[in-house]
Scaffold this motif. Structure first.
Motif, PDB file in Angstrom:
ATOM      1  N   GLU A 466       0.829  -1.206   0.000  1.00 30.28           N
ATOM      2  CA  GLU A 466       0.000   0.000   0.000  1.00 30.28           C
ATOM      3  C   GLU A 466       0.861   1.253   0.000  1.00 30.28           C
ATOM      4  O   GLU A 466       0.523   2.259  -0.663  1.00 30.28           O
ATOM      5  CB  GLU A 466      -0.926  -0.011   1.210  1.00 30.28           C
ATOM      6  N   ALA A 467       1.984   1.216   0.726  1.00 28.25           N
ATOM      7  CA  ALA A 467       2.892   2.367   0.727  1.00 28.25           C
ATOM      8  C   ALA A 467       3.467   2.591  -0.662  1.00 28.25           C
ATOM      9  O   ALA A 467       3.591   3.740  -1.122  1.00 28.25           O
ATOM     10  CB  ALA A 467       4.008   2.151   1.743  1.00 28.25           C
ATOM     11  N   ASP A 468       3.800   1.510  -1.354  1.00 28.51           N
ATOM     12  CA  ASP A 468       4.304   1.630  -2.726  1.00 28.51           C
ATOM     13  C   ASP A 468       3.229   2.214  -3.642  1.00 28.51           C
ATOM     14  O   ASP A 468       3.524   3.044  -4.520  1.00 28.51           O
ATOM     15  CB  ASP A 468       4.736   0.258  -3.252  1.00 28.51           C
ATOM     16  N   LEU A 469       1.973   1.786  -3.459  1.00 31.91           N
ATOM     17  CA  LEU A 469       0.873   2.310  -4.271  1.00 31.91           C
ATOM     18  C   LEU A 469       0.729   3.816  -4.071  1.00 31.91           C
ATOM     19  O   LEU A 469       0.561   4.568  -5.040  1.00 31.91           O
ATOM     20  CB  LEU A 469      -0.440   1.614  -3.899  1.00 31.91           C
ATOM     21  N   ALA A 470       0.787   4.250  -2.812  1.00 32.80           N
ATOM     22  CA  ALA A 470       0.644   5.677  -2.528  1.00 32.80           C
ATOM     23  C   ALA A 470       1.775   6.476  -3.165  1.00 32.80           C
ATOM     24  O   ALA A 470       1.553   7.563  -3.710  1.00 32.80           O
ATOM     25  CB  ALA A 470       0.612   5.909  -1.018  1.00 32.80           C
ATOM     26  N   GLU A 471       2.969   5.931  -3.126  1.00 31.59           N
ATOM     27  CA  GLU A 471       4.119   6.626  -3.709  1.00 31.59           C
ATOM     28  C   GLU A 471       3.999   6.669  -5.228  1.00 31.59           C
ATOM     29  O   GLU A 471       4.283   7.692  -5.865  1.00 31.59           O
ATOM     30  CB  GLU A 471       5.403   5.910  -3.296  1.00 31.59           C
ATOM     31  N   THR A 472       3.552   5.570  -5.820  1.00 33.40           N
ATOM     32  CA  THR A 472       3.403   5.506  -7.275  1.00 33.40           C
ATOM     33  C   THR A 472       2.323   6.457  -7.774  1.00 33.40           C
ATOM     34  O   THR A 472       2.452   7.051  -8.856  1.00 33.40           O
ATOM     35  CB  THR A 472       3.065   4.060  -7.706  1.00 33.40           C
ATOM     36  N   HIS A 473       1.250   6.619  -6.997  1.00 37.31           N
ATOM     37  CA  HIS A 473       0.111   7.436  -7.423  1.00 37.31           C
ATOM     38  C   HIS A 473       0.088   8.784  -6.710  1.00 37.31           C
ATOM     39  O   HIS A 473      -0.984   9.352  -6.458  1.00 37.31           O
ATOM     40  CB  HIS A 473      -1.203   6.696  -7.168  1.00 37.31           C
ATOM     41  N   ALA A 474       1.244   9.328  -6.411  1.00 34.22           N
ATOM     42  CA  ALA A 474       1.320  10.605  -5.694  1.00 34.22           C
ATOM     43  C   ALA A 474       0.612  11.717  -6.463  1.00 34.22           C
ATOM     44  O   ALA A 474      -0.090  12.554  -5.878  1.00 34.22           O
ATOM     45  CB  ALA A 474       2.783  10.971  -5.441  1.00 34.22           C
TER      46      ALA A 474
END
Length: 593
Positions: A466-474
């Motif tokens: 989920e942290a990676d998703l948030a970073e990818t979709h900043a």
């Protein structure tokens, strides 16, 4: 002491497979009819006795089977539809696993009779026989399944009543008939014909089939459309939001002719109906998605109800945007130039058609002033007709617009108007609510979603994915008015929320968005929440019951309805207007009878 590993007998293997493929009699009908469709059948007849437990007979006029292939057809993993891995990646047939017939035969008494196109006569294969025998039969195939689950009594105990099981069969065959309009279908139960749908070769015949299978009301309320983009084609019929259902029982979706139940598709459709559907109601539709077979994997589950799209986000957005636009473009239909007597009637009612599109006088009491909102939102609440969009034809002398001209106001709630067909009744609050809401959304799109920093940032513990998703979709979060930063392997910090959502639960909102991103590749959660606020403002800012309107105000409302997207429903899914034709009014008073 551990048990030794041993190979299972073929009969047990087939019964295990039957547990996945043959859930109930309707599953047998689905598999057999799909085989008929793969065989190029032009007509398929299905005869049922005792809900499918005693007998299921499927007769088709397809190309038939060679006699030497008939015993092989009842063996596991034998099929004519797949030869290589390349074929498996480009499946165009309904069946391909080679499991259906042997699985069905393992839990029933199955007989097979078939005649290939070039053969002089047919061949019959009975239960327990190794070789087929000559028989009389036209070109095509008949499969009889008797005494379903006779040798697995535990499975039979899970079956419902005869009426319930036949209901599932009826629904399954109707779904297949909807998905293959060029094929004729007939269904009978205990000797009584239930329906007979002849092949539908043109658009008119397809609509007649829809009416026969789903009811006249569906086709009367359906919007027919077709849209293509990025190698995808979506077409079919989607019912107006006012024709919603209490259950999701009229939702038919087909991918390359295969009926499927897919979470991604359902989510995209629900989003398209998000602000036009009454709470707790379900949309009705018959939709067909066509794409390159390479882009969709149908080899996901033995029942083949589920599929997996290789470009899931592309498919989701395409379905959502297409249906969203179809619903947005639904407005009152234009009418033909009015007859002379209708124009005179309008004049006598005190409503003279204007010579051209003129904005009505501004009425200062109709909007709700909210001081803390941006100027664009305050302007959106003012009742002043904007310039007509390109698709809206101007009202010329002698022409009656789609909703006609106002006659009077009824009990301070409804506006009565006369158009070329008859009488129009408008719920003035519901209509004004939709108009105000759409103007709010237009203002929001013009200004963007304004972010407001939080006094105390909210720290949220999440999974590494989920942290990676948030970073990818900043950038997506920024566009939604949210500022989300990553502070560690499993830590996110929410520093800003949309100004309209101040006071919202930041952690819950973030988790909902991340859940959508993980499942669908995109999220409308924030936008939906913003729209809910705008809808509330629109509701409070719209004209209320018992507010007396002048004829100019009523006509301004009618013109706004005609040019506003989704104007047939308010923000809560209620209809905003209805129409009674002269024929309907005459029937009420028995005129001409």
């Amino acid at each position: 002491m551990p048990h030794r590993i041993a190979a299972l007998p073929s009969q047990l293997i087939n019964q295990i497979a039957a547990g996945e493929v043959v859930e109930r009699p309707a599953s047998v009908v689905k598999e057999l009819v799909e085989n008929s469709l793969d065989a190029g059948a032009g007509r398929v007849s299905v005869d049922i006795q005792q809900g499918g437990v005693k007998l299921i007979r499927v007769v088709d006029d397809g190309h038939g089977l060679y006699p030497e292939d008939m015993p092989l057809a009842l063996s596991r993993h034998a099929t004519s539809k797949v030869r290589s891995l390349e074929d498996l990646e480009r499946i165009g047939s309904m069946g391909f696993r080679g499991e259906a017939l042997p699985s069905i035969a393992s839990v029933s008494r199955l007989s097979l009779i078939s005649r290939e196109q070039s053969a002089e006569h047919a061949w019959r294969l009975e239960p327990g026989e190794d070789a087929p025998q000559p028989a009389a039969h036209p070109v095509g195939t008949t499969v009889e399944v008797r005494d379903l689950f006779y040798n697995t009594p535990a499975r039979r105990k899970f079956l419902k009543t005869e009426k319930t099981e036949f209901g599932h069969i009826d629904q399954t065959l109707r779904r297949l008939a909807l998905g293959h309009p060029g094929v004729g279908f007939r269904l009978s139960h205990n000797g009584r014909q239930v329906f007979d749908a002849p092949p539908a070769g043109d658009a008119g015949a397809r609509e007649r089939r829809l009416a026969a299978l789903l009811g006249e009301a569906f086709i009367e309320n359906a919007l027919c459309f077709e849209q293509s983009a990025a190698g995808l084609r979506l077409w079919g019929w989607v019912a107006r939001p006012t024709f919603s259902r209490s259950q999701a029982d009229m939702q038919h979706f087909y991918v390359n002719g295969r009926m499927v139940r897919d979470k991604l598709v359902t989510h995209a459709v629900r989003q398209a109906f998000q602000d036009v559907l009454f709470h707790g109601r379900h949309p009705a539709y018959v939709l067909f998605l066509e794409l390159d077979p390479v882009l969709v994997d149908v080899n996901v589950h033995p029942t083949k109800h589920e599929v997996r799209f290789r470009e899931g986000r592309l498919v989701h957005d395409f379905i959502f945007r297409t249906l969203h636009q179809v619903l947005a473009e639904e407005r009152p239909e234009a009418t033909a130039p009015a007859a002379a007597e209708e124009t005179v009637a309008a004049d006598q009612a005190g409503v003279t058609p204007p010579p051209g599109p003129q904005p009505p006088p501004r009425q200062p009491g109709l909007g709700l002033a909210v001081a803390e909102r941006p100027a664009a939102y305050r302007a959106a609440r003012d009742w002043q007709a904007p310039a007509a969009p390109p698709q809206a034809a101007p009202v010329e002398a002698g022409e009656i617009p789609p909703l006609g001209f106002a006659l009077a106001q009824l009990h301070g709630v409804y506006v009565l108007a006369q158009n070329a067909e008859g009488l129009v009744l408008v719920d003035m609050h519901a209509a004004h609510e939709r108009i105000t809401y759409e103007r709010f959304k237009a203002a929001r799109e013009g200004e963007g979603i304004r972010a407001q920093p939080l006094l105390v940032p909210v720290t949220v513990k999440v999974s590494p994915r989920e942290a990676d998703l948030a970073e990818t979709h900043a950038e997506a979060f920024t566009a939604l008015g949210m500022q989300v930063d990553r502070m560690g392997e499993q830590t996110l910090v929410v520093r800003a929320l949309p100004a309209l959502l101040r006071g919202a639960d930041a952690e819950r909102l973030l988790r909902d968005v991340l859940s959508d991103l993980a499942m669908f590749g995109s999220s409308q959660r924030v936008l939906e929440s913003v729209n809910e606020v705008l809808a509330t403002l629109a509701c409070h800012g719209s004209v209320r019951a018992n507010r007396r309107l002048t004829l100019e105000e009523m006509n301004a409302l009618l013109r706004d309805i005609e040019r506003t997207e989704r104007s047939g429903q308010c923000n809560h899914g209620r209809p905003t207007w209805t129409r009674l034709s002269m024929q309907e009014l005459d029937r009420l008073f028995l005129r001409g009878q």
